[in-house]
Design an enzyme around this catalytic site. Structure first.
Site, PDB file in Angstrom:
ATOM      1  N   SER A 208       0.904  -1.107   0.437  1.00  0.00           N
ATOM      2  CA  SER A 208       0.200   0.128  -0.094  1.00  0.00           C
ATOM      3  C   SER A 208       0.636   1.350  -0.065  1.00  0.00           C
ATOM      4  O   SER A 208       2.013   0.811   0.195  1.00  0.00           O
ATOM      5  CB  SER A 208      -0.841  -0.227   1.252  1.00  0.00           C
ATOM      6  N   SER A 209       0.383   2.309  -0.614  1.00  0.00           N
ATOM      7  CA  SER A 209       0.935   3.594  -0.283  1.00  0.00           C
ATOM      8  C   SER A 209       1.595   4.774   0.797  1.00  0.00           C
ATOM      9  O   SER A 209       1.888   5.302   1.086  1.00  0.00           O
ATOM     10  CB  SER A 209       0.398   4.913  -1.099  1.00  0.00           C
ATOM     11  N   CYS A 210       0.117   3.628   2.053  1.00  0.00           N
ATOM     12  CA  CYS A 210       0.781   4.165   2.629  1.00  0.00           C
ATOM     13  C   CYS A 210       1.945   3.506   3.782  1.00  0.00           C
ATOM     14  O   CYS A 210       2.490   4.331   4.932  1.00  0.00           O
ATOM     15  CB  CYS A 210      -0.416   3.528   4.289  1.00  0.00           C
TER      16      CYS A 210
ATOM     17  N   TYR B 150      -1.074  -0.618   9.954  1.00  0.00           N
ATOM     18  CA  TYR B 150      -1.438  -1.493   8.732  1.00  0.00           C
ATOM     19  C   TYR B 150      -0.063  -1.359   8.151  1.00  0.00           C
ATOM     20  O   TYR B 150       0.743  -2.707   7.251  1.00  0.00           O
ATOM     21  CB  TYR B 150      -2.554  -0.669   8.279  1.00  0.00           C
TER      22      TYR B 150
ATOM     23  N   LYS C 163       2.261  -3.806   5.877  1.00  0.00           N
ATOM     24  CA  LYS C 163       2.798  -3.849   4.989  1.00  0.00           C
ATOM     25  C   LYS C 163       4.017  -3.810   4.501  1.00  0.00           C
ATOM     26  O   LYS C 163       4.658  -4.385   3.651  1.00  0.00           O
ATOM     27  CB  LYS C 163       2.122  -2.990   4.076  1.00  0.00           C
TER      28      LYS C 163
ATOM     29  N   HIS D 104     -13.514   3.308   2.631  1.00  0.00           N
ATOM     30  CA  HIS D 104     -12.242   4.029   2.292  1.00  0.00           C
ATOM     31  C   HIS D 104     -13.218   5.017   2.396  1.00  0.00           C
ATOM     32  O   HIS D 104     -14.409   4.656   1.778  1.00  0.00           O
ATOM     33  CB  HIS D 104     -11.104   3.179   1.081  1.00  0.00           C
TER      34      HIS D 104
HETATM   35  O1  GFB Z   1      -9.750   6.956   2.384  1.00  0.00           O
HETATM   36  P1  GFB Z   1      -9.896   6.792   3.618  1.00  0.00           P
HETATM   37  O2  GFB Z   1     -10.855   6.483   5.030  1.00  0.00           O
HETATM   38  O3  GFB Z   1      -8.036   6.869   3.853  1.00  0.00           O
HETATM   39  O4  GFB Z   1      -9.988   8.984   3.862  1.00  0.00           O
HETATM   40  P2  GFB Z   1      -6.868   6.794   3.649  1.00  0.00           P
HETATM   41  C1  GFB Z   1      -9.094   9.152   2.789  1.00  0.00           C
HETATM   42  C2  GFB Z   1      -9.562  10.970   3.090  1.00  0.00           C
HETATM   43  O5  GFB Z   1     -10.702  11.621   3.094  1.00  0.00           O
HETATM   44  C3  GFB Z   1      -9.295  11.593   4.665  1.00  0.00           C
HETATM   45  C4  GFB Z   1     -11.407  11.870   4.152  1.00  0.00           C
HETATM   46  O6  GFB Z   1      -8.705  12.381   5.026  1.00  0.00           O
HETATM   47  C5  GFB Z   1     -10.764  11.481   5.701  1.00  0.00           C
HETATM   48  O7  GFB Z   1     -10.348  12.161   6.702  1.00  0.00           O
HETATM   49  N1  GFB Z   1     -12.777  11.686   4.409  1.00  0.00           N
HETATM   50  C6  GFB Z   1     -14.474  12.609   4.148  1.00  0.00           C
HETATM   51  C7  GFB Z   1     -13.225  10.276   4.340  1.00  0.00           C
HETATM   52  N2  GFB Z   1     -15.210  11.843   4.600  1.00  0.00           N
HETATM   53  C8  GFB Z   1     -14.761  10.062   4.526  1.00  0.00           C
HETATM   54  C9  GFB Z   1     -15.614   9.525   4.751  1.00  0.00           C
HETATM   55  O8  GFB Z   1     -16.588   9.733   4.386  1.00  0.00           O
HETATM   56  N3  GFB Z   1     -15.249   8.189   5.003  1.00  0.00           N
HETATM   57  C10 GFB Z   1     -13.605   7.954   4.957  1.00  0.00           C
HETATM   58  N4  GFB Z   1     -13.248   6.836   4.770  1.00  0.00           N
HETATM   59  N5  GFB Z   1     -12.985   9.269   4.337  1.00  0.00           N
HETATM   60  C11 GFB Z   1      -6.241   4.585   3.933  1.00  0.00           C
HETATM   61  C12 GFB Z   1      -5.221   4.016   5.516  1.00  0.00           C
HETATM   62  O9  GFB Z   1      -5.746   6.062   4.288  1.00  0.00           O
HETATM   63  O10 GFB Z   1      -6.008   4.341   2.558  1.00  0.00           O
HETATM   64  C13 GFB Z   1      -5.186   2.135   4.558  1.00  0.00           C
HETATM   65  O11 GFB Z   1      -6.305   3.997   6.254  1.00  0.00           O
HETATM   66  C14 GFB Z   1      -5.221   2.204   3.486  1.00  0.00           C
HETATM   67  O12 GFB Z   1      -4.562   1.561   5.905  1.00  0.00           O
HETATM   68  C15 GFB Z   1      -5.927   3.812   2.545  1.00  0.00           C
HETATM   69  O13 GFB Z   1      -3.541   2.463   3.435  1.00  0.00           O
HETATM   70  C16 GFB Z   1      -5.535   2.847   0.824  1.00  0.00           C
HETATM   71  O14 GFB Z   1      -6.514   7.470   2.255  1.00  0.00           O
HETATM   72  O15 GFB Z   1      -6.550   7.777   4.466  1.00  0.00           O
END
Ligand code: GFB
Length: 322
Positions: A114-116, A143, A147, A186
């Site tokens: 993952s890119s994280c 996570y 990875k 996500h």
């Molecule tokens: O996709 P996401 O959950 O994860 O959130 P990451 C990306 C951005 O979208 C964050 C915002 O800034 C969230 O605060 N966001 C806005 C939301 N509204 C929402 C919502 O309703 N739901 C969610 N989920 N986010 C993940 C990692 O990071 O990326 C994993 O936690 C993995 O480990 C994955 O690497 C690819 O992009 O921040």
């Protein structure tokens, strides 16, 4: 290193996690291109946390090629609130699959990271050599550490045992069979569900998390599947290789796009008590692009396809489309 690996139509190909977003896209890609000996096991059929069960499975099935698309995954909130599950399950699943592949003499294995894994404040776009050059983003460090361990496992087995195990680092992936559960998903599937439900109920606004300012790069699952097959056939090396789309958007821009595709006319509010996560996560995919691979599905097309999948799988009655 460029090295052609011939996967034959009758090669025994095991897709671990074949019912998930990435695994099911791999499965479709192999079916589409005429592979006949695909191997997949549901969670009920094979518990990947169980080392002995995985060993028995490998011994019986003797796969030639393995794609490690099985993982405990989730969005920012799930990562943040369930750190033990994210670190334990991912370490255990990948240990069992990678070690078992060596024991069985698998010809080649592809591990999906993952890119994280890259530092929170990595220079942008993030290159493969930025790995382990700075502190991780705290919301998903558990996570990310798992990875990173997977990447190192592949390198170690390559060095000590000569295994052809490679690691692929995708950017944020979305698409068909995505997880639309608001607590664990996500951002992209979460926004599809939120905007759809707001449209159906006539709600005046949709609340998104954070400030809307972070930037994310999004890759459609079927594009990632094609990239994995391409890399299985064309790449063999110790370094992980990035798989991105090539450009990113702000979360605000994403929300506006999803609202437009769904035809929602209300307003967007931002709940800043929720975390933003890392400010930017754009991969430098130039090594992959230089090998001759390019993504095909742009973000708007991908959002439309994902919305159609959501309507057909997760709702009783499709809302009239915009
Ligand atoms: O996709 P996401 O959950 O994860 O959130 P990451 C990306 C951005 O979208 C964050 C915002 O800034 C969230 O605060 N966001 C806005 C939301 N509204 C929402 C919502 O309703 N739901 C969610 N989920 N986010 C993940 C990692 O990071 O990326 C994993 O936690 C993995 O480990 C994955 O690497 C690819 O992009 O921040």
């Amino acid at each position: 290193m460029l090295r052609r690996t011939e996967m034959q139509p009758n090669s025994r190909i095991y897709v671990a996690g074949h019912r998930g977003l990435v695994g099911s896209a791999l499965w479709r890609e192999f079916q589409r291109t005429g592979f006949e000996n695909l191997i997949g096991r549901s969670h009920a059929e094979l518990d990947l946390l169980d080392a002995a069960a995985v060993q028995r499975f490998y011994a019986r099935e003797q796969p030639d090629y393995v794609f490690v698309a099985a993982a405990r995954v989730g969005g920012i909130l799930a990562n943040h609130t369930r750190p033990a599950q994210f670190i334990y399950e991912n370490l255990q699943i990948q240990n069992n699959l990678i070690h078992g592949a060596w024991q069985t003499g698998v010809k080649k294995l592809l591990f999906l990271g993952s890119s994280c894994i890259y530092p929170r404040l990595s220079p942008q776009p993030m290159k493969e050599e930025h790995l382990l050059t700075g502190p991780l983003e705290t919301t998903n460090q558990w996570y990310a550490i798992a990875k990173i361990a997977g990447v190192k496992m592949c390198q170690a087995y390559r060095r000590q045992y000569g295994c052809d195990f490679i690691s692929v680092m995708p950017t944020n992936v979305y698409g068909l069979r995505d997880n639309f559960d608001l607590d664990s998903s996500h951002v992209l599937p979460a926004l599809i569900r939120k905007f759809h439900e707001a449209k159906v109920s006539g709600a005046p606004s949709v609340t998104c998390w954070g400030t809307g300012q972070p930037r994310r790069e999004f890759l459609f699952g079927d594009d990632l599947a094609r990239a994995c097959v391409f890399l299985m056939e064309h790449y063999s090396g110790e370094e992980p290789i990035n798989v991105g789309y090539g450009s990113d958007v702000t979360i605000r821009e994403l929300a506006e796009l999803v609202g437009r595709v769904i035809g929602y006319e209300g307003s967007i509010e931002w709940d800043t008590t929720k975390p933003d996560g890392t400010p930017r996560k754009l991969l430098d995919s130039s090594r992959l692009f230089a090998l001759g691979w390019k993504p095909r599905i742009d973000l708007e097309t991908g959002v439309r396809l994902t919305y159609e999948d959501f309507l057909s799988r997760c709702t009783d009655k499709p809302a009239a489309k915009a």
